[in-house]
Design a protein around this motif. Structure first.
Motif, PDB file in Angstrom:
ATOM      1  N   ASP A   1     -50.870 -85.846  14.188  1.00 34.80           N
ATOM      2  CA  ASP A   1     -50.091 -86.107  16.332  1.00 34.80           C
ATOM      3  C   ASP A   1     -49.568 -84.433  16.526  1.00 34.80           C
ATOM      4  OD1 ASP A   1     -50.704 -88.550  16.791  1.00 34.80           O
ATOM      5  OD2 ASP A   1     -48.671 -89.134  16.353  1.00 34.80           O
ATOM      6  N   PHE A   2     -50.608 -83.365  15.425  1.00 30.35           N
ATOM      7  CA  PHE A   2     -50.589 -82.405  15.512  1.00 30.35           C
ATOM      8  C   PHE A   2     -49.781 -81.265  16.604  1.00 30.35           C
ATOM      9  CE2 PHE A   2     -52.006 -78.039  15.539  1.00 30.35           C
ATOM     10  CZ  PHE A   2     -51.195 -76.935  15.026  1.00 30.35           C
ATOM     11  N   GLU A   3     -50.987 -82.350  17.664  1.00 32.67           N
ATOM     12  CA  GLU A   3     -50.781 -81.624  19.275  1.00 32.67           C
ATOM     13  C   GLU A   3     -49.989 -82.106  19.549  1.00 32.67           C
ATOM     14  OE1 GLU A   3     -53.764 -83.724  18.346  1.00 32.67           O
ATOM     15  OE2 GLU A   3     -55.229 -82.878  18.979  1.00 32.67           O
ATOM     16  N   LYS A   4     -49.020 -83.239  19.270  1.00 32.34           N
ATOM     17  CA  LYS A   4     -47.866 -83.549  20.394  1.00 32.34           C
ATOM     18  C   LYS A   4     -46.441 -82.194  19.559  1.00 32.34           C
ATOM     19  CE  LYS A   4     -49.513 -88.120  20.954  1.00 32.34           C
ATOM     20  NZ  LYS A   4     -49.004 -89.631  20.549  1.00 32.34           N
ATOM     21  N   LYS A   5     -46.734 -82.627  17.934  1.00 31.77           N
ATOM     22  CA  LYS A   5     -45.810 -81.689  17.584  1.00 31.77           C
ATOM     23  C   LYS A   5     -45.574 -79.141  17.677  1.00 31.77           C
ATOM     24  CE  LYS A   5     -45.378 -84.061  13.481  1.00 31.77           C
ATOM     25  NZ  LYS A   5     -46.550 -84.572  13.524  1.00 31.77           N
ATOM     26  N   VAL A   6     -47.078 -79.241  18.466  1.00 33.71           N
ATOM     27  CA  VAL A   6     -47.422 -78.053  18.518  1.00 33.71           C
ATOM     28  C   VAL A   6     -47.144 -77.941  20.213  1.00 33.71           C
ATOM     29  CG1 VAL A   6     -47.769 -75.894  18.564  1.00 33.71           C
ATOM     30  CG2 VAL A   6     -47.442 -76.879  16.307  1.00 33.71           C
ATOM     31  N   THR A   7     -46.540 -77.566  20.950  1.00 32.87           N
ATOM     32  CA  THR A   7     -46.661 -78.023  22.601  1.00 32.87           C
ATOM     33  C   THR A   7     -45.860 -76.613  23.320  1.00 32.87           C
ATOM     34  OG1 THR A   7     -45.865 -79.523  22.442  1.00 32.87           O
ATOM     35  CG2 THR A   7     -47.598 -80.099  22.511  1.00 32.87           C
TER      36      THR A   7
ATOM     37  N   GLN B   1     -44.876 -78.830   8.995  1.00 33.53           N
ATOM     38  CA  GLN B   1     -44.621 -78.984   9.482  1.00 33.53           C
ATOM     39  C   GLN B   1     -43.134 -78.593   9.982  1.00 33.53           C
ATOM     40  OE1 GLN B   1     -45.594 -81.772  11.323  1.00 33.53           O
ATOM     41  NE2 GLN B   1     -47.301 -81.776   9.653  1.00 33.53           N
ATOM     42  N   GLN B   2     -42.384 -78.023   9.442  1.00 37.99           N
ATOM     43  CA  GLN B   2     -41.390 -77.048   9.841  1.00 37.99           C
ATOM     44  C   GLN B   2     -41.673 -76.461  10.282  1.00 37.99           C
ATOM     45  OE1 GLN B   2     -38.265 -78.142   9.159  1.00 37.99           O
ATOM     46  NE2 GLN B   2     -37.825 -76.434  10.072  1.00 37.99           N
ATOM     47  N   LEU B   3     -42.580 -75.409  10.271  1.00 40.03           N
ATOM     48  CA  LEU B   3     -43.540 -74.284  10.583  1.00 40.03           C
ATOM     49  C   LEU B   3     -43.565 -74.670  11.909  1.00 40.03           C
ATOM     50  CD1 LEU B   3     -44.545 -71.216  10.478  1.00 40.03           C
ATOM     51  CD2 LEU B   3     -46.447 -72.555  10.040  1.00 40.03           C
ATOM     52  N   CYS B   4     -44.112 -75.854  12.216  1.00 38.75           N
ATOM     53  CA  CYS B   4     -44.936 -76.539  13.672  1.00 38.75           C
ATOM     54  C   CYS B   4     -43.350 -76.934  14.795  1.00 38.75           C
ATOM     55  CB  CYS B   4     -45.465 -77.649  13.388  1.00 38.75           C
ATOM     56  SG  CYS B   4     -47.246 -77.469  12.699  1.00 38.75           S
ATOM     57  N   SER B   5     -42.102 -77.269  13.830  1.00 39.85           N
ATOM     58  CA  SER B   5     -41.398 -77.452  15.045  1.00 39.85           C
ATOM     59  C   SER B   5     -40.359 -76.300  15.201  1.00 39.85           C
ATOM     60  CB  SER B   5     -40.344 -78.090  13.371  1.00 39.85           C
ATOM     61  OG  SER B   5     -41.062 -79.752  13.440  1.00 39.85           O
ATOM     62  N   GLU B   6     -41.060 -75.104  14.048  1.00 40.38           N
ATOM     63  CA  GLU B   6     -39.943 -74.004  14.836  1.00 40.38           C
ATOM     64  C   GLU B   6     -41.214 -72.909  15.749  1.00 40.38           C
ATOM     65  OE1 GLU B   6     -39.939 -71.369  10.875  1.00 40.38           O
ATOM     66  OE2 GLU B   6     -38.045 -73.104   9.871  1.00 40.38           O
ATOM     67  N   ILE B   7     -42.042 -73.169  15.024  1.00 46.11           N
ATOM     68  CA  ILE B   7     -43.425 -72.493  16.220  1.00 46.11           C
ATOM     69  C   ILE B   7     -42.829 -72.724  17.529  1.00 46.11           C
ATOM     70  CG2 ILE B   7     -45.659 -72.088  16.890  1.00 46.11           C
ATOM     71  CD1 ILE B   7     -44.222 -70.070  14.235  1.00 46.11           C
ATOM     72  N   THR B   8     -42.929 -74.091  17.829  1.00 46.51           N
ATOM     73  CA  THR B   8     -42.599 -75.346  19.203  1.00 46.51           C
ATOM     74  C   THR B   8     -41.819 -74.749  20.011  1.00 46.51           C
ATOM     75  OG1 THR B   8     -43.698 -77.613  18.310  1.00 46.51           O
ATOM     76  CG2 THR B   8     -41.964 -77.306  19.852  1.00 46.51           C
TER      77      THR B   8
ATOM     78  N   ALA C   1     -45.550 -65.471  17.566  1.00 46.56           N
ATOM     79  CA  ALA C   1     -45.622 -66.764  16.380  1.00 46.56           C
ATOM     80  C   ALA C   1     -47.373 -67.495  16.310  1.00 46.56           C
ATOM     81  CB  ALA C   1     -45.002 -67.493  17.726  1.00 46.56           C
ATOM     82  N   TYR C   2     -47.926 -66.855  17.187  1.00 39.84           N
ATOM     83  CA  TYR C   2     -49.125 -66.897  16.740  1.00 39.84           C
ATOM     84  C   TYR C   2     -49.809 -66.715  15.271  1.00 39.84           C
ATOM     85  CZ  TYR C   2     -51.686 -69.093  21.459  1.00 39.84           C
ATOM     86  OH  TYR C   2     -51.601 -70.309  21.947  1.00 39.84           O
ATOM     87  N   ALA C   3     -49.534 -65.612  14.609  1.00 38.66           N
ATOM     88  CA  ALA C   3     -49.998 -64.972  13.473  1.00 38.66           C
ATOM     89  C   ALA C   3     -49.316 -65.877  12.659  1.00 38.66           C
ATOM     90  CB  ALA C   3     -49.321 -63.633  13.523  1.00 38.66           C
TER      91      ALA C   3
END
Length: 215
Positions: free
Chosen positions: A3-9, A75-82, A54-56
């Motif tokens: 569910d990556f798309e749901k994590k980074v939106t 996963q932690q990075l995905c949360s921070e980027i979100t 953030a994209y980098a």
């Protein structure tokens, strides 16, 4: 990567009326002055710079993940980027609201920022799609899991995945690979188109700043 798309939106931030009113009060007296508009546009460009960083980070994190398989770190990075992307979106919406206010009446600039928001959302969703596809890999190259296979002392490993390669199965695999390549190519093209559009919008912002400063 589940569910990556749901994590980074990018969610659609809705500033409360109090937040907007407080921000408007700060610039209410001279919101339409060239300097105030330039300040808001420069603030917007600073937000875009945050998005670029953030994209980098996301790109580096994904590369590390693919190399090391560090699921929890990614996963932690995905949360921070979100959190970062959503905060950026919130700030842009606030600036957009100021441009729409009666004290400013710059609907053209508000529309410009809204266009950037739309393309940024497209870019992030397609970036997530690309990473999901790359993580999965082409169907014909994906590793087989043997967790459901059996082992008997007399016969050894009995693989449940062994099957006769027929013309039909070969065609099915080729079609799956073709669809994968098509999906990946379209996602990459979509990101490129979004980046081009965003850069063009940012050029308009810079032209506007130059024009206002020349007044």
């Amino acid at each position: 990567m589940e569910d990556f798309e749901k994590k980074v939106t990018i969610s659609e931030p809705v500033s409360s009326s109090m937040e907007v009113e407080q921000e408007q009060e700060k610039t209410n007296s001279n919101a339409s002055s060239p300097k105030s508009i330039v300040d808001l546009l420069r603030k917007f460009l600073a937000v875009q710079q945050r998005r670029a960083h953030a994209y980098a980070r996301l790109k580096r994190g994904f590369e590390d993940y693919m190399a090391s398989g560090g699921e929890s770190a990614y996963q932690q990075l995905c949360s921070e980027i979100t959190v970062e992307f959503n905060d950026c979106s919130k700030q842009v919406v606030e600036i957009e609201s100021l441009f729409l206010s009666p004290d400013c009446c710059r609907d053209d600039l508000a529309h410009l920022l809204r266009s950037v928001q739309t393309r940024e959302k497209d870019k992030l969703q397609l970036t997530a799609t690309i990473q999901v596809l790359k993580k999965a890999g082409r169907p014909s190259e994906r590793l087989v899991s043997h967790e459901n296979c059996r082992f008997r002392p007399s016969t050894g490993h009995e693989c449940v995945h062994i099957q006769n390669i027929t013309e039909a199965s070969g065609t099915e695999e080729a079609e799956a690979d073709a669809q994968y390549d098509k999906d990946l190519k379209e996602a990459i093209k979509g990101v490129q188109e979004a980046v081009i559009a965003i850069n063009e919008y940012l050029e308009e912002v810079r032209y506007e700043i130059a024009a206002l400063e020349a007044e």
